[in-house]
Scaffold this motif. Structure first.
Motif, PDB file in Angstrom:
ATOM      1  N   GLU A 111       0.737  -1.372  -0.084  1.00 35.58           N
ATOM      2  CA  GLU A 111       0.113   0.008   0.101  1.00 35.58           C
ATOM      3  C   GLU A 111       1.108   1.245  -0.087  1.00 35.58           C
ATOM      4  N   LYS A 112       1.758   1.258   0.858  1.00 35.23           N
ATOM      5  CA  LYS A 112       2.905   2.289   0.783  1.00 35.23           C
ATOM      6  C   LYS A 112       3.515   2.690  -0.612  1.00 35.23           C
ATOM      7  N   ALA A 113       3.812   1.356  -1.288  1.00 37.41           N
ATOM      8  CA  ALA A 113       4.549   1.636  -2.494  1.00 37.41           C
ATOM      9  C   ALA A 113       3.655   2.463  -3.542  1.00 37.41           C
ATOM     10  N   TRP A 114       2.188   1.858  -3.430  1.00 38.37           N
ATOM     11  CA  TRP A 114       1.270   2.497  -4.366  1.00 38.37           C
ATOM     12  C   TRP A 114       1.139   3.925  -4.243  1.00 38.37           C
ATOM     13  N   PHE A 115       1.141   4.578  -2.850  1.00 38.15           N
ATOM     14  CA  PHE A 115       0.915   5.859  -2.762  1.00 38.15           C
ATOM     15  C   PHE A 115       2.030   6.703  -3.047  1.00 38.15           C
ATOM     16  N   ASP A 116       3.480   5.981  -3.152  1.00 33.80           N
ATOM     17  CA  ASP A 116       4.718   6.644  -3.418  1.00 33.80           C
ATOM     18  C   ASP A 116       4.710   6.701  -4.772  1.00 33.80           C
ATOM     19  N   SER A 117       3.836   5.922  -5.502  1.00 30.05           N
ATOM     20  CA  SER A 117       4.074   5.907  -6.886  1.00 30.05           C
ATOM     21  C   SER A 117       3.465   7.261  -7.729  1.00 30.05           C
ATOM     22  N   SER A 118       3.914   7.651  -8.718  1.00 31.02           N
ATOM     23  CA  SER A 118       3.283   8.870  -9.411  1.00 31.02           C
ATOM     24  C   SER A 118       2.000   8.292 -10.065  1.00 31.02           C
ATOM     25  N   PRO A 119       1.205   9.472 -10.124  1.00 31.11           N
ATOM     26  CA  PRO A 119      -0.164   9.165 -10.702  1.00 31.11           C
ATOM     27  C   PRO A 119      -0.078   8.439 -12.328  1.00 31.11           C
ATOM     28  N   ARG A 120       0.800   8.880 -12.675  1.00 30.57           N
ATOM     29  CA  ARG A 120       1.337   8.257 -14.298  1.00 30.57           C
ATOM     30  C   ARG A 120       1.627   6.605 -14.051  1.00 30.57           C
ATOM     31  N   SER A 121       2.370   6.297 -13.262  1.00 35.45           N
ATOM     32  CA  SER A 121       2.863   4.869 -12.862  1.00 35.45           C
ATOM     33  C   SER A 121       1.594   4.113 -12.488  1.00 35.45           C
ATOM     34  N   ARG A 122       0.753   4.661 -11.436  1.00 35.53           N
ATOM     35  CA  ARG A 122      -0.449   4.129 -11.243  1.00 35.53           C
ATOM     36  C   ARG A 122      -1.379   3.952 -12.183  1.00 35.53           C
ATOM     37  N   ALA A 123      -1.451   4.619 -13.077  1.00 48.19           N
ATOM     38  CA  ALA A 123      -2.307   4.590 -14.251  1.00 48.19           C
ATOM     39  C   ALA A 123      -2.054   3.391 -15.144  1.00 48.19           C
ATOM     40  N   SER A 124      -0.888   3.173 -15.158  1.00 49.96           N
ATOM     41  CA  SER A 124      -0.291   2.285 -16.256  1.00 49.96           C
ATOM     42  C   SER A 124      -0.737   0.628 -15.566  1.00 49.96           C
ATOM     43  N   PHE A 125      -1.022   0.654 -14.490  1.00 51.00           N
ATOM     44  CA  PHE A 125      -1.480  -0.924 -13.879  1.00 51.00           C
ATOM     45  C   PHE A 125      -2.941  -1.026 -14.116  1.00 51.00           C
ATOM     46  N   ALA A 126      -3.499  -0.043 -14.716  1.00 56.94           N
ATOM     47  CA  ALA A 126      -4.853  -0.070 -14.945  1.00 56.94           C
ATOM     48  C   ALA A 126      -5.157  -0.137 -16.805  1.00 56.94           C
ATOM     49  N   SER A 127      -3.987  -0.219 -17.431  1.00 56.78           N
ATOM     50  CA  SER A 127      -3.985  -0.421 -18.582  1.00 56.78           C
ATOM     51  C   SER A 127      -4.151  -1.933 -19.203  1.00 56.78           C
ATOM     52  N   PRO A 128      -4.328  -2.260 -20.337  1.00 51.75           N
ATOM     53  CA  PRO A 128      -4.893  -3.424 -20.818  1.00 51.75           C
ATOM     54  C   PRO A 128      -3.616  -4.703 -20.372  1.00 51.75           C
TER      55      PRO A 128
END
Length: 195
Positions: A111-128
């Protein structure tokens, strides 16, 4: 708390000396495919897991490396620092911390790693699905910035058991090997070897 191997101080110094170069956080991870062939890719170093020598990265649960780890949990990373000519090869055990993790400390780390990630990086995990053919119809979903880690987001750690350090400018090489845990402390051997 584990005592930290002296290789770590050398690695942290190399990272610090190269912090002005964006690529100083990038390294290569090699794994073994189910058919025995090697696989290699570039990852971004996300720091050490607190109180340990484990290196931390993030990855998509759908990536090939997660399947490779099920077959063989061993991996090796390679760092090369261009200005000081230093190479680090760290061989060890990989651990994937995903959405089904039950260990409370690993869940917190994820969870900490998720919130430490940039919004762009987080969005990549919602990609196909990584590696699937592209579709012109895909639109990047918008993630709620306060939402916790999505299911495809994983933390990957490497727990080093051998570290091969080579300083090409000075022409010296040191092998560090993990020996044992005693009273909660990690014991490492250190041996200078011929380059």
């Amino acid at each position: 708390m584990a005592s930290l191997g002296s290789w770590r101080e050398i690695l942290q110094s190399a990272i610090q000396n190269h912090k002005h170069l964006k690529h100083s956080q990038h390294l290569q991870l090699a794994t073994v495919r189910a058919d025995g062939r090697p696989a290699n890719r570039t990852l971004v170093f996300r720091g050490f897991v607190d109180g340990t020598d484990k290196l931390q990265f993030t990855t998509d649960s759908r990536s090939q490396k997660t399947e490779e780890m099920k077959h063989c949990p061993f991996g090796e990373i390679c760092y090369y620092f261009t200005e000081t000519w230093e190479q680090f090869r760290l061989n060890g055990i990989l651990d994937l911390i995903g959405s089904t993790e039950v260990d409370p400390s690993k869940k917190i780390l994820r969870e900490k790693a998720w919130f430490d990630s940039s919004p762009r990086s987080r969005a990549s995990f919602a990609s196909p699905h990584p590696g699937y053919p592209k579709s012109s119809e895909f639109e990047q979903p918008q993630l709620d910035p306060s939402q916790g880690a999505i299911d495809t987001f994983c933390v990957l750690t490497l727990d080093p058991k051998e570290v091969d350090y080579y300083d090409a400018k000075k022409g010296h090489r040191i092998m560090f090997k993990f020996l044992d845990e005693q009273d909660g402390n990690s014991i490492w051997s250190k041996q200078e070897v011929y380059p």
